[in-house]
Scaffold this motif. Sequence first.
Motif, mmCIF file in Angstrom:
data_model
loop_
_atom_site.group_PDB
_atom_site.id
_atom_site.type_symbol
_atom_site.label_atom_id
_atom_site.label_comp_id
_atom_site.label_asym_id
_atom_site.label_seq_id
_atom_site.Cartn_x
_atom_site.Cartn_y
_atom_site.Cartn_z
ATOM 1 N N ASP A 48 -3.703 0.742 -3.118
ATOM 2 C CA ASP A 48 -3.663 -0.493 -2.345
ATOM 3 C C ASP A 48 -3.532 -1.658 -3.314
ATOM 4 O O ASP A 48 -4.491 -2.049 -3.972
ATOM 5 C CB ASP A 48 -4.941 -0.624 -1.507
ATOM 6 C CG ASP A 48 -4.891 -1.794 -0.532
ATOM 7 O OD1 ASP A 48 -4.191 -2.784 -0.821
ATOM 8 O OD2 ASP A 48 -5.562 -1.724 0.510
ATOM 9 N N SER A 62 -13.402 5.458 -3.063
ATOM 10 C CA SER A 62 -12.482 4.427 -3.541
ATOM 11 C C SER A 62 -12.988 3.832 -4.848
ATOM 12 O O SER A 62 -14.190 3.856 -5.146
ATOM 13 C CB SER A 62 -12.292 3.331 -2.485
ATOM 14 O OG SER A 62 -13.483 2.600 -2.282
ATOM 15 N N GLU A 89 -5.494 -5.010 -2.095
ATOM 16 C CA GLU A 89 -6.946 -4.995 -2.289
ATOM 17 C C GLU A 89 -7.343 -4.532 -3.693
ATOM 18 O O GLU A 89 -8.525 -4.597 -4.047
ATOM 19 C CB GLU A 89 -7.596 -4.079 -1.250
ATOM 20 C CG GLU A 89 -7.347 -4.500 0.193
ATOM 21 C CD GLU A 89 -7.986 -5.833 0.522
ATOM 22 O OE1 GLU A 89 -9.002 -6.173 -0.114
ATOM 23 O OE2 GLU A 89 -7.449 -6.526 1.407
ATOM 24 N N THR A 124 0.604 5.539 0.117
ATOM 25 C CA THR A 124 -0.144 6.791 0.208
ATOM 26 C C THR A 124 0.820 7.943 -0.019
ATOM 27 O O THR A 124 1.858 8.027 0.647
ATOM 28 C CB THR A 124 -0.819 6.943 1.575
ATOM 29 O OG1 THR A 124 -1.744 5.865 1.776
ATOM 30 C CG2 THR A 124 -1.569 8.271 1.657
ATOM 31 N N THR A 156 0.859 -1.189 0.000
ATOM 32 C CA THR A 156 0.000 0.000 0.000
ATOM 33 C C THR A 156 0.891 1.234 0.000
ATOM 34 O O THR A 156 1.875 1.289 0.744
ATOM 35 C CB THR A 156 -0.910 0.036 1.244
ATOM 36 O OG1 THR A 156 -1.727 -1.134 1.258
ATOM 37 C CG2 THR A 156 -1.814 1.259 1.213
ATOM 38 N N THR A 165 -4.185 7.017 -2.147
ATOM 39 C CA THR A 165 -3.683 5.722 -1.679
ATOM 40 C C THR A 165 -3.885 4.675 -2.763
ATOM 41 O O THR A 165 -4.994 4.525 -3.296
ATOM 42 C CB THR A 165 -4.400 5.273 -0.395
ATOM 43 O OG1 THR A 165 -4.104 6.196 0.647
ATOM 44 C CG2 THR A 165 -3.951 3.876 0.025
#
Length: 208
Positions: free
Chosen positions: A138, A150, A141, A8, A6, A136
Motif C-alpha cells: 500500500d 502489517s 498508507e 496485491t 495499492t 499487499t
Amino acid sequence: MEPLITHTGRAVALRRDDVDTDQIVPSEYCKRVVKSGYEDALFARWREEPDFVLNRPAHAGATVLLAGRNFGIGSSREHAVWALKDGGFVAVVASGFGDIFRRNAMNNGLVPVDQPLEVVQELMAEAERDPSFTVTVDLRELRLRAGGRSWDFEVEQRARELLLQGLDTIELTLRRGTLIDAYERRRPSWLPTVPRGSGAEFAAGGAR
C-alpha cells in the motif's frame, strides 16, 4: 504510466543474499537502448538451473519478489529494473537495497519495500508453503500487509508522489511545456538548442 496506489499479488521467495544488478540482468543484455523486452534477460544465468525458483510453474504470474539481504547492489544498471518489470514484478521486498537500484526502481514504477530480515524470512516461509500466498503493498498508507499482519515501510517522498499520480519524470517535465517554450523564446539565439521532438522520442522508450 498508470497510478500505483495499492498492489496485491502472489509472492515468490528468492532465497539469495547480495543479489547484484549483473545477476538480475547480465551485461550482454545492456546493449539494448529500449525500456522493454527484457523478459529473457531477467536472472538469465540462474534460469539455466532447472530448479531455479522462477522456473517452477507454481510461481508463474507472481508479482511480489521476496529477496534476502542487500538486493540490487553493484553497478548502476537501470536495465535491472526494466527486466524485473518485464518479468511481471511490481514490488520487491528485501532486507536492504542498493541505493542506486532503489532510486531506479521508484523512477520506473517498481516499489522497493525494505523490511527487517526476520519479517522477510517469515514471508518467504509462507510463500514457500503456499504458492498462492499474497502480499499487499500500500503506497498511499506505506504499509505492507500479508497473512493478517502489517508492517510500515518508507520510500522517497517525491518518487512516491509521482507513482501515486501515475507520472514519471519525463511526463512531469512535459506537463510544463508552456513554461519551457516561454523560457526558450527568451533565450539569446546564439545559445545551444535541443531539436524539437527529442523529449517525445525519449518518452517513447529511448534514444534513436
